[in-house]
Design an enzyme around this catalytic site. Structure first.
Site, mmCIF file in Angstrom:
data_model
loop_
_atom_site.group_PDB
_atom_site.id
_atom_site.type_symbol
_atom_site.label_atom_id
_atom_site.label_comp_id
_atom_site.label_asym_id
_atom_site.label_seq_id
_atom_site.Cartn_x
_atom_site.Cartn_y
_atom_site.Cartn_z
ATOM 1 N N ASP A 31 32.799 42.430 21.916
ATOM 2 C CA ASP A 31 33.454 41.169 22.266
ATOM 3 C C ASP A 31 32.412 40.215 22.839
ATOM 4 O OD1 ASP A 31 36.699 40.417 22.963
ATOM 5 O OD2 ASP A 31 35.115 39.175 23.855
ATOM 6 N N ASN A 90 46.979 42.411 21.730
ATOM 7 C CA ASN A 90 47.731 41.247 22.197
ATOM 8 C C ASN A 90 48.443 40.595 21.020
ATOM 9 O OD1 ASN A 90 46.755 41.508 24.870
ATOM 10 N ND2 ASN A 90 44.859 40.475 24.302
ATOM 11 N N VAL A 99 42.967 34.921 18.857
ATOM 12 C CA VAL A 99 42.420 34.944 17.489
ATOM 13 C C VAL A 99 43.477 35.549 16.563
ATOM 14 C CG1 VAL A 99 40.617 35.856 15.980
ATOM 15 C CG2 VAL A 99 40.039 35.153 18.313
ATOM 16 N N HIS A 103 43.588 42.655 16.051
ATOM 17 C CA HIS A 103 42.443 43.438 16.528
ATOM 18 C C HIS A 103 42.871 44.300 17.706
ATOM 19 C CE1 HIS A 103 42.593 39.419 18.278
ATOM 20 N NE2 HIS A 103 42.224 39.980 19.418
ATOM 21 N N HIS A 105 41.506 45.867 21.190
ATOM 22 C CA HIS A 105 40.452 45.837 22.203
ATOM 23 C C HIS A 105 40.224 47.267 22.678
ATOM 24 C CE1 HIS A 105 40.663 41.386 23.180
ATOM 25 N NE2 HIS A 105 41.870 41.556 22.639
HETATM 26 P P1 AMP Z 1 42.774 38.066 21.828
HETATM 27 O O1 AMP Z 1 42.819 37.159 23.024
HETATM 28 O O2 AMP Z 1 43.495 39.363 22.029
HETATM 29 O O3 AMP Z 1 43.200 37.341 20.560
HETATM 30 O O4 AMP Z 1 41.255 38.477 21.670
HETATM 31 C C1 AMP Z 1 40.312 37.690 21.008
HETATM 32 C C2 AMP Z 1 38.984 38.160 21.482
HETATM 33 O O5 AMP Z 1 37.997 37.707 20.584
HETATM 34 C C3 AMP Z 1 38.575 37.647 22.876
HETATM 35 O O6 AMP Z 1 38.371 38.749 23.760
HETATM 36 C C4 AMP Z 1 37.297 36.867 22.604
HETATM 37 O O7 AMP Z 1 36.344 36.991 23.628
HETATM 38 C C5 AMP Z 1 36.818 37.480 21.305
HETATM 39 N N1 AMP Z 1 35.965 36.645 20.482
HETATM 40 C C6 AMP Z 1 36.165 35.350 20.147
HETATM 41 N N2 AMP Z 1 35.169 34.911 19.354
HETATM 42 C C7 AMP Z 1 34.326 35.967 19.179
HETATM 43 C C8 AMP Z 1 33.113 36.153 18.466
HETATM 44 N N3 AMP Z 1 32.549 35.157 17.754
HETATM 45 N N4 AMP Z 1 32.507 37.359 18.522
HETATM 46 C C9 AMP Z 1 33.057 38.367 19.235
HETATM 47 N N5 AMP Z 1 34.201 38.256 19.937
HETATM 48 C C10 AMP Z 1 34.835 37.075 19.904
#
Ligand code: AMP
Length: 117
Positions: A31, A90, A99, A103, A105
């Site tokens: 992340d 989430n 995003v 995914h 975590h």
């Molecule tokens: P969520 O809030 O569950 O949708 O998680 C999205 C995650 O993607 C967050 O923890 C962000 O820090 C992570 N994230 C966003 N952009 C990137 C990226 N370019 N590379 C790696 N992680 C990312």
């Protein structure tokens, strides 16, 4: 304009990321804003928007994410029960989804509080 999700672009090496694991079903990378010493995102190759949008034909994809979590935890030295890890998915605004490509975590490397915030 590309219709790919952010995470598809990472999987296709169009955006840099620190990839720690890949198989036929998923790709996992660190992340960009880690919330623990170990914070890996495990992403299905199929761009399922969020877990509640998955359908029966996604069963193998979904199972692969959990199997990958165990393998990655082992690879990173946190699978032993004396350490351990947490997996989080989430779905939607209240859960903190940012995003829209499903995914998992994987968080580890410190004592994690419960209940989560
Ligand atoms: P969520 O809030 O569950 O949708 O998680 C999205 C995650 O993607 C967050 O923890 C962000 O820090 C992570 N994230 C966003 N952009 C990137 C990226 N370019 N590379 C790696 N992680 C990312």
């Amino acid at each position: 304009m590309s219709d790919k999700t952010l995470f598809q672009k990472i999987m296709d090496r169009e955006i840099p990321a620190s990839i720690v694991y890949e198989d036929d079903f998923c790709c996992a990378f660190n992340d960009i804003t880690p919330q623990a010493p170990v914070h890996v995102l495990i992403v299905p190759r199929k761009p399922i928007p969020r877990v509640g949008d998955a359908v029966a034909e996604d069963q193998a994809q979904l199972g692969a994410l959990l199997l990958a979590a165990g393998k990655i935890a082992d690879q990173l030295g946190v699978k032993d029960r004396s350490k351990g890890f947490r997996i989080v998915i989430n779905h939607g605004v209240d859960a903190g989804e940012t995003v829209p490509h499903m995914h998992v975590h994987l968080l580890a490397g410190r004592s994690l509080s419960w209940p989560p915030g």
